[in-house]
Design a protein around this motif. Structure first.
Motif, PDB file in Angstrom:
ATOM      1  N   HIS A 127      36.568  49.361 -42.158  1.00  0.00           N
ATOM      2  CA  HIS A 127      35.864  48.780 -41.016  1.00  0.00           C
ATOM      3  C   HIS A 127      34.743  49.651 -40.465  1.00  0.00           C
ATOM      4  O   HIS A 127      33.961  49.198 -39.627  1.00  0.00           O
ATOM      5  CB  HIS A 127      36.868  48.397 -39.913  1.00  0.00           C
ATOM      6  CG  HIS A 127      36.602  47.049 -39.343  1.00  0.00           C
ATOM      7  ND1 HIS A 127      37.586  46.244 -38.807  1.00  0.00           N
ATOM      8  CD2 HIS A 127      35.444  46.339 -39.230  1.00  0.00           C
ATOM      9  CE1 HIS A 127      37.040  45.115 -38.384  1.00  0.00           C
ATOM     10  NE2 HIS A 127      35.750  45.143 -38.624  1.00  0.00           N
ATOM     11  N   HIS A 148      35.645  39.487 -33.307  1.00  0.00           N
ATOM     12  CA  HIS A 148      36.259  40.527 -34.126  1.00  0.00           C
ATOM     13  C   HIS A 148      37.716  40.147 -34.383  1.00  0.00           C
ATOM     14  O   HIS A 148      38.557  40.239 -33.483  1.00  0.00           O
ATOM     15  CB  HIS A 148      36.156  41.866 -33.362  1.00  0.00           C
ATOM     16  CG  HIS A 148      36.970  42.950 -33.957  1.00  0.00           C
ATOM     17  ND1 HIS A 148      37.696  43.845 -33.199  1.00  0.00           N
ATOM     18  CD2 HIS A 148      37.190  43.290 -35.256  1.00  0.00           C
ATOM     19  CE1 HIS A 148      38.324  44.688 -33.994  1.00  0.00           C
ATOM     20  NE2 HIS A 148      38.036  44.375 -35.233  1.00  0.00           N
ATOM     21  N   ASP A 150      41.111  40.930 -35.979  1.00  0.00           N
ATOM     22  CA  ASP A 150      41.703  42.211 -36.383  1.00  0.00           C
ATOM     23  C   ASP A 150      43.065  42.353 -35.712  1.00  0.00           C
ATOM     24  O   ASP A 150      43.270  41.853 -34.605  1.00  0.00           O
ATOM     25  CB  ASP A 150      40.775  43.350 -35.903  1.00  0.00           C
ATOM     26  CG  ASP A 150      40.959  44.659 -36.664  1.00  0.00           C
ATOM     27  OD1 ASP A 150      42.109  45.058 -36.901  1.00  0.00           O
ATOM     28  OD2 ASP A 150      39.931  45.278 -36.996  1.00  0.00           O
ATOM     29  N   ASP A 154      40.011  48.633 -32.624  1.00  0.00           N
ATOM     30  CA  ASP A 154      38.888  49.350 -33.262  1.00  0.00           C
ATOM     31  C   ASP A 154      37.830  49.789 -32.248  1.00  0.00           C
ATOM     32  O   ASP A 154      36.639  49.888 -32.575  1.00  0.00           O
ATOM     33  CB  ASP A 154      38.244  48.516 -34.386  1.00  0.00           C
ATOM     34  CG  ASP A 154      39.154  48.386 -35.602  1.00  0.00           C
ATOM     35  OD1 ASP A 154      40.288  48.894 -35.557  1.00  0.00           O
ATOM     36  OD2 ASP A 154      38.717  47.773 -36.590  1.00  0.00           O
ATOM     37  N   HIS A 166      37.126  54.050 -39.262  1.00  0.00           N
ATOM     38  CA  HIS A 166      37.366  52.600 -39.257  1.00  0.00           C
ATOM     39  C   HIS A 166      38.076  52.134 -37.974  1.00  0.00           C
ATOM     40  O   HIS A 166      38.255  50.933 -37.794  1.00  0.00           O
ATOM     41  CB  HIS A 166      38.128  52.160 -40.521  1.00  0.00           C
ATOM     42  CG  HIS A 166      39.609  52.380 -40.474  1.00  0.00           C
ATOM     43  ND1 HIS A 166      40.501  51.577 -41.163  1.00  0.00           N
ATOM     44  CD2 HIS A 166      40.358  53.315 -39.849  1.00  0.00           C
ATOM     45  CE1 HIS A 166      41.736  52.012 -40.950  1.00  0.00           C
ATOM     46  NE2 HIS A 166      41.672  53.058 -40.169  1.00  0.00           N
ATOM     47  N   ASP A 241      38.643  41.693 -40.144  1.00  0.00           N
ATOM     48  CA  ASP A 241      39.535  42.662 -40.794  1.00  0.00           C
ATOM     49  C   ASP A 241      40.707  41.852 -41.337  1.00  0.00           C
ATOM     50  O   ASP A 241      41.396  41.169 -40.567  1.00  0.00           O
ATOM     51  CB  ASP A 241      39.994  43.683 -39.747  1.00  0.00           C
ATOM     52  CG  ASP A 241      40.786  44.826 -40.347  1.00  0.00           C
ATOM     53  OD1 ASP A 241      41.561  44.571 -41.303  1.00  0.00           O
ATOM     54  OD2 ASP A 241      40.647  45.953 -39.858  1.00  0.00           O
TER      55      ASP A 241
HETATM   56 MN   LIG Z   1      39.685  46.963 -38.261  1.00  0.00          MN
END
Ligand SMILES: [Mn+2]
Length: 317
Positions: A127, A148, A150, A154, A166, A241
């Motif tokens: 990432h 995003h 995930d 992050d 990442h 992700d």
């Molecule tokens: Mn990620």
């Protein structure tokens, strides 16, 4: 304007899907066309991971799994490869021993690839690569809305004192003013954090959070409505992700967390964003060494196909 008479994928009635070069969805390479509307580009880089390495092999695994993708998308009612020129732009080669240099190189390559209006679906890689991709996107469009997907936020600050990893790209992107702070959302987050402060700092950066549990409780339709309201007509970047999916749907990734979304939920949410102004996207953290029967690679290839289809619907106008 989209490219007229685009060159499509290899005809599977003439060459079986399991034969020939493994470009994404068996599409032409970028050097086989004059101009591309949408390019799928690999970034085999995983020097920014905090746990299991191996996402550097993600682009090759995703391409291999993409052989079975067919050219018509019934849910979105689009034939992306017939209506726009979609290509495989190969891999961007980055220095695996120098993260700073890798980030600079990727930003430059992404800017070059998008200079004439081509929009990218970038396949990671870990990432870390989202930061230079967002830099390139913001240079072109100004601060962008971000969805995003995930398991993780992050937005951590550093790991072992290092700012580029990442687990930190969206903190850096926010600090650098690359993001439209009115329209940022994590989707699918779950799992233990270092402390409550993680959430407080994330909120201060402007992010909203739709957890994996929220998606379960509210359902896909309500989730999509809330996200679309937040995004409006802003230029939108989507970063996926693959660990947003439950390990049952995506075991092949570096930092798996239990209790994630199904691939059906993820794809349905993406399809609900068909009217949004998508300008670019990535799919990251596919680590095939931990995969089984290509479960994760197949899921990631379908996510990439849906992102390509969303970009094709926009037609770049
Ligand atoms: Mn990620």
């Amino acid at each position: 304007m989209p490219v007229q008479n685009p060159i499509g994928p290899v005809d599977s009635a003439k060459v079986p899907r399991f034969a020939g070069f493994a470009t994404f969805a068996r599409l032409p390479r970028i050097d086989q066309v004059e101009r591309a509307d949408v390019a799928v580009v690999g970034v085999p880089f995983d020097a920014g991971v905090s746990y299991r390495p191996g996402a550097r092999f993600g682009p090759a695994a995703l391409r291999e799994a993409s052989r079975l993708l067919r050219p018509y998308h019934p849910e979105l009612d689009i034939s992306p490869f017939a209506e726009t020129q979609v290509v495989d732009a190969g891999d961007i080669a980055l220095n695996p021993f120098n993260i700073g240099e890798a980030i600079e190189t990727l930003q430059g390559e992404a800017e070059a690839l998008t200079a004439d209006g081509t929009r990218l679906v970038t396949v990671g890689g870990d990432h870390t690569i989202a930061l230079p991709l967002l830099r390139a996107a913001a240079k072109k469009h100004g601060p962008v809305a971000l969805l995003h997907f995930d398991a993780h936020l992050d937005t951590w600050d550093t790991y072992f004192g290092e700012p580029y990893t990442h687990g930190t790209p969206f903190r850096r992107a926010s600090e650098e003013g690359l993001l439209d702070t009115e329209a940022l959302s994590h989707v699918g987050t779950r799992g233990p954090l270092y402390g409550k402060r993680d959430l407080e700092e994330d909120r201060r950066l402007g992010f909203g959070i739709v957890t994996s549990g929220d998606v379960l409780r509210r359902g896909v339709a309500e989730t999509v409505d809330a996200l679309r309201q937040r995004i409006g007509g802003r230029p939108l970047y989507i970063s996926v992700d693959i660990d947003v999916l439950d390990p049952a749907h995506a075991p092949g990734t570096g930092t798996p967390e239990a209790g994630g979304m199904t691939s059906r939920e993820l794809l349905e949410i993406l399809r609900g964003l068909r009217d949004c102004n998508l300008i670019g996207a990535d799919v990251v953290e596919l680590a095939p060494a931990y995969d089984h029967a290509e479960i994760t690679a197949i899921a990631a290839s379908h996510v990439a196909y849906d992102l390509v289809s969303l970009l094709s619907l926009g037609k770049g106008e």
